[in-house]
Each structure stands twice: as structure tokens, then as C-alpha cells.
Write a protein that holds these residues in place. Structure first.
Motif, PDB file in Angstrom:
ATOM      1  N   LYS A 144       0.844  -1.204   0.000  1.00  0.00           N
ATOM      2  CA  LYS A 144       0.000   0.000   0.000  1.00  0.00           C
ATOM      3  C   LYS A 144       0.881   1.257   0.000  1.00  0.00           C
ATOM      4  O   LYS A 144       0.629   2.203  -0.762  1.00  0.00           O
ATOM      5  CB  LYS A 144      -0.894  -0.032   1.252  1.00  0.00           C
ATOM      6  CG  LYS A 144      -1.904   1.060   1.361  1.00  0.00           C
ATOM      7  CD  LYS A 144      -2.966   0.686   2.405  1.00  0.00           C
ATOM      8  CE  LYS A 144      -3.923   1.817   2.635  1.00  0.00           C
ATOM      9  NZ  LYS A 144      -3.653   2.632   3.819  1.00  0.00           N
ATOM     10  N   GLU A 148       0.626   3.765  -3.147  1.00  0.00           N
ATOM     11  CA  GLU A 148       0.130   5.133  -2.917  1.00  0.00           C
ATOM     12  C   GLU A 148       1.104   6.177  -3.454  1.00  0.00           C
ATOM     13  O   GLU A 148       0.728   7.314  -3.703  1.00  0.00           O
ATOM     14  CB  GLU A 148      -0.091   5.376  -1.414  1.00  0.00           C
ATOM     15  CG  GLU A 148      -1.397   4.789  -0.926  1.00  0.00           C
ATOM     16  CD  GLU A 148      -1.580   4.934   0.580  1.00  0.00           C
ATOM     17  OE1 GLU A 148      -2.640   4.517   1.065  1.00  0.00           O
ATOM     18  OE2 GLU A 148      -0.669   5.420   1.281  1.00  0.00           O
ATOM     19  N   ARG A 149       2.376   5.771  -3.595  1.00  0.00           N
ATOM     20  CA  ARG A 149       3.409   6.697  -4.097  1.00  0.00           C
ATOM     21  C   ARG A 149       3.724   6.450  -5.566  1.00  0.00           C
ATOM     22  O   ARG A 149       4.721   6.935  -6.093  1.00  0.00           O
ATOM     23  CB  ARG A 149       4.663   6.594  -3.232  1.00  0.00           C
ATOM     24  CG  ARG A 149       4.456   7.315  -1.929  1.00  0.00           C
ATOM     25  CD  ARG A 149       5.324   6.815  -0.813  1.00  0.00           C
ATOM     26  NE  ARG A 149       4.956   7.547   0.408  1.00  0.00           N
ATOM     27  CZ  ARG A 149       3.908   7.226   1.167  1.00  0.00           C
ATOM     28  NH1 ARG A 149       3.151   6.190   0.862  1.00  0.00           N
ATOM     29  NH2 ARG A 149       3.611   7.950   2.233  1.00  0.00           N
TER      30      ARG A 149
END
Ligand code: URA
Length: 209
Positions: A144, A148-149
Motif C-alpha cells: 500500500k 500510494e506513491r
């Protein structure tokens, strides 16, 4: 679960059996973690992209292939540090992105405390390494964090996994391949893999009391 790859090989089974043994000392334990990680990494890299290159041998000009995929190895602190050298032996120019998660002994949940990624991490394929794939919580949080990056391509390498953790992970990230040497019976009430090998970090770093 199509994304879960248990790598079966007599050498891996042999080495995992010695690794599990309570009488295996820290020196031998580290050697085995290194050897098993090397074999798993070899398998996990079986679909890396190649590019054509020109080569001049002492005899003639020819062409060949070199790795096109740029890798970022993400060891989850701290136990995965024992796996890092093995990965470097295969891909010496891989970058490293550290991910720090610490197990809360009361909730058994992994809590994030640190990350240090290479500058160009978005262009790289991430290979997350962690010797024990227990509840799946850390694995899910690590993927995650990267997704997310903007890190799209992610693989995961673990030595011993619990079926519960793999199932939970698969429900959330069925597109992330996981390479493991062994899938054990399950987890005990403390979140340890059974039969497992105990605390991998303590055995790598000889911090058992
Ligand atoms: N972490 C470990 O080191 N061992 C386990 O059995 C589970 C998580």
C-alpha cells in the motif's frame, strides 16, 4: 491463488529444514537465509525485461541481452536485512528502498516507522523482501505504501508463509506475485508461524534472550 508461487526444489526444502531447527546457530542461520533468498530471487526474476546490446568479445563482435528492468529492493526492517546480500549477488546495481514496520506485540499489527526510497523509485520494479509472511498485515501495508506513491510493479519474496496471511494478501493484491519457499500450517495466538522458525530477526541478529 495464482499470484502465490511456492518454489519447490530439493535444495530449498533441505535448507529450510535446517533453518527451522532450534539448534541451528546464528552463523548457519544467516548463511541459510542468504542461500534460500538467492534461490528465491532467481525465480522471482524470471520475467524481467531484457534489452539487446552489442558486445565485443576477444574474438568477435556479437549481440546479447542485458536487464532493462530497473529494480528497487525493499527490505522490511529488520529481519529482511539478512536477505539483502543474496539479492545484491544477483543484481549488484539494484537500488534499495528501506521500509520500516514494527510489530506491536499487543495488537500484533505492524506499525510503520521509517522509509527511505531511491529518488527514481517510481520508474523501478519493487521487490519487497521479508523472511516471514505471517498475518499478511506488514505485506499489505508495505505494498500500500509503495502503490500510494506511484510504484506500479511490485513483487514479494518471503521464505516461510502462513496460509491466512497469503489469503488476506491475495484478496487485496491479487496482482502482486509472492514467491515463498514454504507454506506452513498457520499462526499461533501470538501471530507466529507454526511450525515456522521462531523470530527471524532475533535469529539473524542473535538477539534471543
Ligand atoms: N515474524 C517472525 O519472525 N516469525 C514469525 O513466525 C512471524 C512473524
Amino acid at each position: 491463488m495464482k499470484n502465490i508461487h511456492q518454489i519447490s526444489h530439493p535444495l530449498i526444502e533441505h535448507k529450510v529444514s535446517i533453518l527451522r531447527d532450534i539448534n541451528t546457530d546464528p552463523f548457519q542461520f544467516r548463511m541459510l537465509i542468504d542461500e534460500i533468498s538467492y534461490l528465491l530471487m532467481f525465480e522471482a526474476c524470471n520475467d524481467l525485461e531484457l534489452k539487446s546490446v552489442d558486445i565485443t568479445t576477444p574474438v568477435a563482435k556479437t549481440s546479447g541481452k542485458k536487464l532493462k528492468t530497473k529494480l528497487m529492493i525493499c527490505p522490511i526492517l529488520r529481519a529482511a536485512l539478512g536477505m539483502l546480500d543474496a539479492v545484491f549477488k544477483l543484481i549488484p546495481d539494484a537500488s534499495v528502498g528501506f521500509l520500516g514496520f514494527q510489530r506491536n506485540e499487543e495488537t500484533l499489527n505492524a506499525e510503520f516507522f521509517y522509509a527511505k526510497l531511491p529518488v527514481d523509485y517510481k520508474e523501478r520494479t519493487a521487490i519487497i523482501i521479508d523472511p516471514m509472511f505471517a498475518t499478511g498485515g506488514t505485506a499489505i501495508d508495505a505494498v500500500k505504501y509503495l502503490r500510494e506513491r506511484g510504484v506500479e510493479n511490485i513483487k514479494f519474496i518471503s521464505i516461510i508463509a502462513a496460509p491466512e496471511g497469503l489469503k488476506k494478501f491475495n484478496e487485496i493484491y491479487p496482482d502482486v506475485p509472492v514467491f515463498v519457499a514454504a507454506i506452513d500450517d498457520g499462526l499461533n495466538e501470538k501471530g507466529y508461524i507454526v511450525p515456522g522458525l521462531g523470530d527471524a530477526g532475533d535469529r539473524v541478529f542473535n538477539t534471543l534472550n
